[in-house]
Design a protein around this motif. Structure first.
Motif, PDB file in Angstrom:
ATOM      1  N   ILE A  40       0.801  -1.335   0.082  1.00  0.00           N
ATOM      2  CA  ILE A  40       0.021   0.015  -0.139  1.00  0.00           C
ATOM      3  C   ILE A  40       0.889   1.254  -0.115  1.00  0.00           C
ATOM      4  CG2 ILE A  40      -1.823  -1.171   1.199  1.00  0.00           C
ATOM      5  CD1 ILE A  40      -1.197   0.268   3.792  1.00  0.00           C
ATOM      6  N   PRO A  93       0.383   5.916  -0.739  1.00  0.00           N
ATOM      7  CA  PRO A  93      -0.434   7.154  -1.577  1.00  0.00           C
ATOM      8  C   PRO A  93      -0.169   6.885  -3.092  1.00  0.00           C
ATOM      9  CG  PRO A  93       0.919   7.945   0.155  1.00  0.00           C
ATOM     10  CD  PRO A  93       1.478   6.559  -0.030  1.00  0.00           C
ATOM     11  N   ASN A  94      -0.687   7.524  -3.709  1.00  0.00           N
ATOM     12  CA  ASN A  94      -1.022   7.717  -5.247  1.00  0.00           C
ATOM     13  C   ASN A  94       0.573   8.011  -5.531  1.00  0.00           C
ATOM     14  OD1 ASN A  94      -4.001   8.748  -4.981  1.00  0.00           O
ATOM     15  ND2 ASN A  94      -3.550   7.214  -6.455  1.00  0.00           N
ATOM     16  N   GLU A 133      -4.017  -3.399  -8.041  1.00  0.00           N
ATOM     17  CA  GLU A 133      -5.388  -2.880  -7.700  1.00  0.00           C
ATOM     18  C   GLU A 133      -6.770  -3.543  -8.120  1.00  0.00           C
ATOM     19  OE1 GLU A 133      -6.036   1.456  -7.743  1.00  0.00           O
ATOM     20  OE2 GLU A 133      -3.953   1.705  -7.565  1.00  0.00           O
ATOM     21  N   GLU A 180      -3.374  -2.455  -3.186  1.00  0.00           N
ATOM     22  CA  GLU A 180      -4.785  -1.979  -3.137  1.00  0.00           C
ATOM     23  C   GLU A 180      -4.910  -0.672  -2.256  1.00  0.00           C
ATOM     24  OE1 GLU A 180      -7.377  -3.117  -5.170  1.00  0.00           O
ATOM     25  OE2 GLU A 180      -7.977  -1.094  -3.906  1.00  0.00           O
ATOM     26  N   HIS A 181      -5.590   0.270  -2.623  1.00  0.00           N
ATOM     27  CA  HIS A 181      -6.100   1.356  -1.834  1.00  0.00           C
ATOM     28  C   HIS A 181      -7.255   1.172  -0.889  1.00  0.00           C
ATOM     29  CE1 HIS A 181      -3.398   4.472  -3.860  1.00  0.00           C
ATOM     30  NE2 HIS A 181      -3.841   3.810  -5.023  1.00  0.00           N
ATOM     31  N   TYR A 184      -0.498   9.225   4.480  1.00  0.00           N
ATOM     32  CA  TYR A 184      -1.771   9.232   3.668  1.00  0.00           C
ATOM     33  C   TYR A 184      -2.335  10.354   3.819  1.00  0.00           C
ATOM     34  CZ  TYR A 184      -2.043   4.368   1.975  1.00  0.00           C
ATOM     35  OH  TYR A 184      -1.885   3.274   1.439  1.00  0.00           O
TER      36      TYR A 184
END
Ligand SMILES: Nc1ncnc2c1ncn2[C@@H]1O[C@H](COP(=O)(O)OP(=O)(O)OP(=O)(O)O)[C@@H](O)[C@H]1O
Ligand SMILES: [Mg+2]
Length: 248
Positions: A37, A39-40, A173, A205-206, A245
């Motif tokens: 995981i 952040p973008n 994702e 995955e977010h 995040y």
């Protein structure tokens, strides 16, 4: 860890001035479901692509079941028992669900010769039907993939990574943009597959609920570096992760 299915050592990858992945190392043991995981833009997909040969890392090494695979093409990785999905859907909308899965099987086997000289389905229909049944897509078997809902297409896309019975599957994702019912279904199917076959997963995955309830261990990337690693409950309460995040 000697029994690592996947070992990633000191991977670095830059695009021009952007250091997308900065010296990342980790191992994945047989049967683990590892969550990745962050952040973008934190480098998750770039890391996958370095592991799977779509990108050549600037430095570092990757081994699968003890085989050095740096710079290896996807076909050879498939032979080593590695399956993957991409962040973008890669189903063929004009082809049926069944034919999409058969095609994925042909790619995994690299059966160019059998495509020319063998049965048109390369003998893969039975295997494809078993997978379709496992992912509960049987009622859609002969539909064009493009006629399925987005969530059903994501499920098909995930199923395609399982042709040829991989030992290791990397999913980028799989639950992105999928509704809650389909999300629960996908999670339950992945868990069952892991339990029945001992298959190892690495999942980007977010959706936190999805990751926390599916994964046995989680690695957190921020700005191309691993900032935390641990069990879901440890990650959930890790201040650095919360900051990454909220800051991102
Ligand atoms: N082909 C490319 N060319 C140039 N820059 C790229 C390329 N691919 C990724 N990047 C950059 O590398 C960084 C990491 O991107 P990456 O796609 O790996 O992030 P990510 O963690 O997968 O993000 P997301 O959660 O949004 O999918 C970003 O700054 C991105 O803009
Ligand atoms: Mg990504």
């Amino acid at each position: 860890m000697t029994d690592a299915v996947l070992s990633v050592r000191n991977i670095r990858k830059s695009f021009g001035g952007i250091q997308a992945v900065r010296d990342v190392s980790f191992e994945v043991a047989r049967g683990e479901i590892l969550g990745l995981i962050g952040p973008n833009g934190s480098g998750k997909s770039t890391l996958f692509n370095c592991v799977l040969g779509q990108l050549k890392p600037d430095s570092g090494a990757v081994s699968v079941k003890g085989h050095d695979v740096a710079g290896t093409r996807a076909f050879r990785l498939n032979k080593l028992g590695v399956g993957r999905t991409f962040q973008q859907l890669s189903v063929f909308p004009e082809m049926s669900v069944l034919d999409n899965i058969i095609l994925a099987g042909q790619e995994h086997r690299g059966t160019m010769l059998s495509r020319l000289f063998g049965a048109p389905d390369a003998g893969l229909t039975d295997e494809a039907d078993r997978l379709i049944a496992f992912f509960k897509l049987a009622h859609l078997r002969d539909e064009k993939a493009g006629a399925l809902s987005y969530g059903q297409q994501k499920l098909l896309d995930a199923a395609m990574a399982f042709m040829a019975g991989p030992d290791l599957v990397l999913l980028d994702e799989p639950a992105g943009g999928v509704n809650l019912t389909m999300l629960a279904h996908l999670k339950e199917r992945l868990k069952s597959y892991n339990q029945e076959h001992g298959t190892t997963f690495v999942v980007i995955e977010h959706n936190m609920e999805f990751v926390m309830s599916l994964c046995t261990r989680i690695i957190v990337l921020a700005e191309g570096r691993i900032i935390a690693e641990g069990r879901p409950e440890e990650i959930r309460s890790n201040q650095q992760v919360i900051d990454a995040y909220l800051g991102g």
